[in-house]
Design a protein around this motif. Structure first.
Motif, PDB file in Angstrom:
ATOM      1  N   PRO A   1     -20.624  48.362  -8.798  1.00 35.58           N
ATOM      2  CA  PRO A   1     -19.912  49.130  -7.723  1.00 35.58           C
ATOM      3  C   PRO A   1     -21.427  50.365  -8.181  1.00 35.58           C
ATOM      4  N   GLY A   2     -20.909  51.080  -5.899  1.00 40.31           N
ATOM      5  CA  GLY A   2     -22.644  52.133  -6.066  1.00 40.31           C
ATOM      6  C   GLY A   2     -22.222  53.143  -6.753  1.00 40.31           C
ATOM      7  N   GLY A   3     -20.488  54.120  -7.415  1.00 40.14           N
ATOM      8  CA  GLY A   3     -21.419  54.697  -8.485  1.00 40.14           C
ATOM      9  C   GLY A   3     -21.079  54.252  -9.563  1.00 40.14           C
ATOM     10  N   ALA A   4     -21.637  53.289 -10.320  1.00 40.50           N
ATOM     11  CA  ALA A   4     -20.953  52.861 -11.542  1.00 40.50           C
ATOM     12  C   ALA A   4     -22.417  53.806 -12.097  1.00 40.50           C
ATOM     13  N   PHE A   5     -23.437  53.982 -12.400  1.00 40.15           N
ATOM     14  CA  PHE A   5     -24.509  55.401 -12.331  1.00 40.15           C
ATOM     15  C   PHE A   5     -23.357  56.450 -13.201  1.00 40.15           C
ATOM     16  N   TRP A   6     -22.190  57.009 -12.448  1.00 36.82           N
ATOM     17  CA  TRP A   6     -21.990  58.540 -12.620  1.00 36.82           C
ATOM     18  C   TRP A   6     -21.078  57.563 -14.173  1.00 36.82           C
ATOM     19  N   ASP A   7     -20.788  56.434 -13.901  1.00 37.89           N
ATOM     20  CA  ASP A   7     -20.174  56.311 -15.677  1.00 37.89           C
ATOM     21  C   ASP A   7     -20.966  57.018 -16.763  1.00 37.89           C
ATOM     22  N   LEU A   8     -22.247  56.956 -16.795  1.00 45.25           N
ATOM     23  CA  LEU A   8     -23.801  57.529 -17.678  1.00 45.25           C
ATOM     24  C   LEU A   8     -22.739  58.531 -18.012  1.00 45.25           C
ATOM     25  N   LEU A   9     -22.416  59.336 -17.201  1.00 45.05           N
ATOM     26  CA  LEU A   9     -21.819  61.316 -17.518  1.00 45.05           C
ATOM     27  C   LEU A   9     -21.254  61.456 -18.315  1.00 45.05           C
ATOM     28  N   GLU A  10     -20.579  60.582 -19.107  1.00 50.08           N
ATOM     29  CA  GLU A  10     -19.406  60.054 -19.970  1.00 50.08           C
ATOM     30  C   GLU A  10     -20.081  60.059 -21.191  1.00 50.08           C
ATOM     31  N   CYS A  11     -21.166  59.818 -21.167  1.00 47.69           N
ATOM     32  CA  CYS A  11     -21.873  59.186 -22.668  1.00 47.69           C
ATOM     33  C   CYS A  11     -23.254  60.122 -22.513  1.00 47.69           C
ATOM     34  N   PHE A  12     -24.200  59.827 -21.630  1.00 48.84           N
ATOM     35  CA  PHE A  12     -25.936  59.842 -21.922  1.00 48.84           C
ATOM     36  C   PHE A  12     -25.775  61.366 -22.393  1.00 48.84           C
ATOM     37  N   GLY A  13     -27.335  61.685 -22.894  1.00 50.56           N
ATOM     38  CA  GLY A  13     -27.648  62.342 -22.930  1.00 50.56           C
ATOM     39  C   GLY A  13     -28.944  62.859 -22.769  1.00 50.56           C
ATOM     40  N   ALA A  14     -30.131  64.211 -23.044  1.00 45.53           N
ATOM     41  CA  ALA A  14     -31.377  64.330 -23.217  1.00 45.53           C
ATOM     42  C   ALA A  14     -32.401  63.106 -23.765  1.00 45.53           C
ATOM     43  N   ALA A  15     -32.080  62.758 -25.149  1.00 45.75           N
ATOM     44  CA  ALA A  15     -32.823  62.117 -25.692  1.00 45.75           C
ATOM     45  C   ALA A  15     -32.260  60.275 -24.557  1.00 45.75           C
TER      46      ALA A  15
END
Length: 821
Positions: A163-177
């Motif tokens: 889905p178009g908002g798939a990258f918003w799922d990364l807000l749950e677990c991604f970090g600066a590294a």
């Protein structure tokens, strides 16, 4: 150092221990697209990371706190927890109708276990579907890293429709590294995918070191409709002054900058191009949204020459950052800029936006005597004038300020209600130390006022003024100033401070608390017997806050009168203020608390008062008093009906407190509410509290994993410390966002403050989070959202230069303050 070995296991469905209920219900695994690299695998490979070498244990008390935390071994979940074959099989179906029906029928714990099992699958739709359904509170640091990889791989996999908002799922677990790896994955991605990726997440934690990595993604030369990444970059750079050339080339094109002839003096070519763009409409409004003061900060740090005069004059005509442009003209010697400065400095050209002050400063810097005189006249009421005069002629500024600070009549307000000369001068000192110094690039530090201490100590001025001076001038935060102030304290605080409540918890009184603690408590005891209710109320509350065993009887008498004439409407102490009596232990205090916990007439003691007394009693018998700040006892009290003082839970708590079992009383709360997050639990070194926290970590469905990890880290668990530090160091977006000052520094370890000082230069979402521990630890106001004249990192570095530490906790302010020299 630690090393890792990676083992890939490829079990088939038959590897599970026989048919399982889930397998029987779901049937065969879903088909895999032939185009997928994972086609033909009955059960995708599960990655198991094995720790082969551990880091050395902490040795003594190393000076480098960060080195200690970096050396702690991190136990990854893929080694600590292995899902059952049943859970792995079920994870294969997540995202299908049958799998989703199954998830809906599972218990919360079973559902989380199935989704966590899916993180062990090789990249593919099932792994991605599991990753996007897991909340970050369910995952540890290692699982969050793997979840990021699964989501990115899914977006880049042409066989998976996301889905178009798939990258918003990364807000749950991604970090600066993760940002460098993400950019590498997107290097050859479809432009639509690239824009979705960057718009959704990259700017959230884009640090300055990432800017060079962004260059390959765009070429702004001649671009009229650049990708959204460039606009997001303009947002990110508003928080940092690093890699300016890289950013300039990204915005205005490499050719536009590189074709400029090299200059031997004056503004850098890249900055010149950036400033010239302000003078034309180049069809790139995105560059102006956040970058205007970024360029102003660059101009602030540069040294223009006469060759730049035309550009600066045109910018001044346009009104762009006029005070800063005028101040930058101090380096020029041509006739045109001199004429412009004299025009702006003229009193008839008075401008409330500091134009005339900046112009006078530039003329004074050039040696203009009249401008220097006018700057000296303004410096005791205008923070910018003071900051500039301290840069040009510090001895003149110090003398002018001293004359006002030590003037016995300076604290008298005018008949029309305007602030007194003293208040105006103190306000100018705050402004000069803060925004005025930062925005205009002044290089002086607080040490220029060091010679003022002797004059203050010998001056005939009241105690309050001594404390205010020391608070406004960090160089004067000394033990001698504290002792002098306390010695000068009269029978009561000044009337204006009583009226305004200024000294009650006032930050300037923290110097008396930490610099002359015994003498200050003696003075508070005298004030607590004053005839005026307002004075008594604030003195009693201050004694409660700082703690004074000698004041037990006095405090009890005052607390008995809550709601009566003593308080006079001047102060609301709250029934739970009783727990602060634990800071003043003694026989009278314990007897009074017992009287409230077991009253002869229960109806005369409110529930809140009884509970507050029980908490204080528990703290007299083993419960850490640090929970006064961290325990949020008022929230605990809300669990019970205020009118029901006979509830089983409060009776148990009170009974244990009466028996002298303070920690047991706290544990009874854990037993009554086992799934509740109890802030401050890590301060209690008791195996039962450890069991409670470990269970919260183990039962991921309670969404308390990060909370329990932070509390275990504070309690001393090395594995939890390693994981908490890894989450902070990795800059995990949600994890960091959910920390407070205490957990962000693993129990107020100030050696970790530099980590948060680095995060201040992160993107627009992490920077506000990073401000929280610095604000709550030190009271530093870094509320400078994008576009201001200085970065938060610059502001904090200057603040720390004025106050190098060491620091001590002030009970009066609940902040860390420098130990007086």
């Amino acid at each position: 150092m630690r090393s890792w070995a990676l083992l890939l296991l490829v079990p088939g469905v038959a590897a599970c221990a026989g048919p399982t209920p889930i397998a029987a219900r779901l049937g065969a695994p879903p088909a895999v697209s032939p185009a997928s690299p994972y086609a033909g695998a009955e059960l995708p490979p599960t990655a198991v990371i094995v720790r082969s070498a551990a880091a050395p244990a902490r040795n003594g008390d190393p000076a480098d706190t960060r080195a200690y935390y970096n050396a702690l071994p991190l136990l990854d979940t893929f080694d600590a927890w292995k899902p059952s074959g049943d859970a792995l099989f079920a994870a294969l179906f997540v995202g299908t109708e049958a799998g989703d029906d199954l998830l809906a029928a599972l218990t919360p714990a079973e559902r989380v276990n199935v989704l966590r099992a899916g993180l062990r699958l090789a990249p593919g739709r099932a792994a991605w579907e599991c990753a996007r359904r897991l909340d970050w509170r369910h995952m540890d640091v290692q699982e969050q890293r793997v979840a990021v990889e699964h989501v990115v791989n899914a977006v880049l996999d042409p066989t998976i429709e996301t889905p178009g908002g798939a990258f918003w799922d990364l807000l749950e677990c991604f970090g600066a590294a993760d940002v460098p790896w993400l950019l590498e994955q997107f290097r050859d991605a479809d432009p639509d995918v690239l824009d979705r990726a960057t718009v959704s997440l990259v700017h959230k934690v884009t640090h300055a070191e990432h800017f060079p990595l962004l260059e390959p993604f765009y070429d702004a030369s001649g671009a009229t409709d650049p990708p959204e990444m460039i606009e997001l970059l303009s947002l990110a750079v508003s928080f940092t002054d690093q890699h300016r050339d890289v950013v300039a080339r990204s915005w205005w094109g490499r050719e536009a900058i590189d074709q400029r002839s090299p200059k031997t003096e004056g503004l850098p070519a890249a900055l010149t191009v950036c400033l010239e763009s302000l003078l034309r409409d180049d069809g790139a409004p995105y560059r102006e949204r956040y970058s205007s003061t970024w360029r102003a900060r660059w101009l602030r740090d540069a040294v223009p020459a006469n060759v730049d005069a035309t550009l600066l004059l045109r910018l001044e005509d346009r009104g762009w950052s006029r005070p800063l442009v005028l101040w930058s003209m101090r380096h020029l010697s041509d006739a045109a800029t001199l004429e412009r400065l004299r025009k702006r400095a003229d009193l008839r050209e008075f401008d409330p936006d500091d134009d005339h002050v900046a112009a006078r400063g530039a003329l004074a810097f050039r040696g203009d005597a009249a401008a220097l005189d006018s700057l000296e006249m303004l410096c005791t009421t205008d923070g910018l004038a003071l900051a500039l005069l301290l840069e040009i002629r510090p001895e003149l500024a110090v003398e002018a300020v001293t004359n006002v600070l030590l003037d016995s009549h300076a604290n008298i307000a005018s008949d029309d209600g305007e602030e007194s000369a003293l208040d105006a001068c103190l306000a100018a000192l705050w402004e000069a130390h803060g925004d005025a110094r930062l925005d205009f690039g002044a290089t002086w530090n607080s040490s220029v006022f060091a010679s003022l201490e002797e004059r203050v100590l010998t001056a005939d001025i009241e105690a309050s003024r001594v404390l205010h001076i020391a608070h406004a001038i960090p160089a004067l935060w000394t033990r001698r100033m504290a002792e002098r102030a306390v010695a000068r304290m009269g029978a009561a605080p000044p009337d204006d401070e009583i009226k305004d409540g200024d000294w009650y918890g006032g930050e300037h009184y923290a110097l008396a608390e930490v610099g002359a603690p015994d003498a200050f408590r003696t003075r508070l005891r005298r004030w607590a017997q004053d005839e005026r209710p307002g004075v008594r109320a604030m003195a009693v509350w201050s004694l409660l806050k700082v703690g004074d065993p000698r004041s037990g009887k006095l405090l009890i008498e005052a607390l008995r009168a809550i709601g009566d004439e003593l308080w006079g409407g001047e102060l609301w102490i709250g029934e739970l203020g009783l727990e602060y009596l634990a800071l003043s232990p003694g026989p009278e205090v314990e007897a009074y608390l017992r009287e409230l916990v077991t009253p002869d007439t229960p109806e005369r003691v409110s529930f809140d008062r009884r509970f507050g007394a029980a908490v204080g009693l528990a703290m007299l018998h083993g419960l850490p008093t640090s929970l006064l700040q961290e325990g949020e006892w008022w929230a605990y009290a809300e669990w019970w009906d205020d009118g029901d003082a006979r509830s089983a839970e409060i009776d148990t708590f009170c009974a244990l407190a009466l028996q002298g079992r303070g920690v047991d009383a706290y544990v009874s709360l854990l037993d009554a509410h086992p799934d509740t997050r109890f802030p401050g639990a890590g301060d209690i070194h008791d195996p039962r509290v450890t069991v409670y926290l470990e269970r919260l970590r183990r039962e991921r469905h309670l969404e308390s994993y990060a909370f329990a990890t932070a509390e275990l880290a504070i309690q001393g668990d090395l594995g939890a410390r390693a994981e908490q530090w890894a989450a902070l160091k990795r800059g995990l977006y949600r994890w960091c966002d959910d920390t407070d000052a205490r957990t962000a520094t693993i129990g107020f370890d100030l050696g970790l403050v530099p980590q948060w000082a680095e995060f201040i230069e992160a993107g627009d979402c992490q920077e506000p989070t990073a401000r929280v521990p610095l604000r709550d630890l030190f009271g530093v106001d870094l509320d400078n959202h994008s576009g201001w004249g200085h970065t938060g990192a610059h502001a904090f570095s200057v603040w720390r230069a004025d106050r190098p530490g060491p620091f001590v906790r002030s009970r009066l302010t609940d902040k860390f303050v420098p130990v007086p020299r």
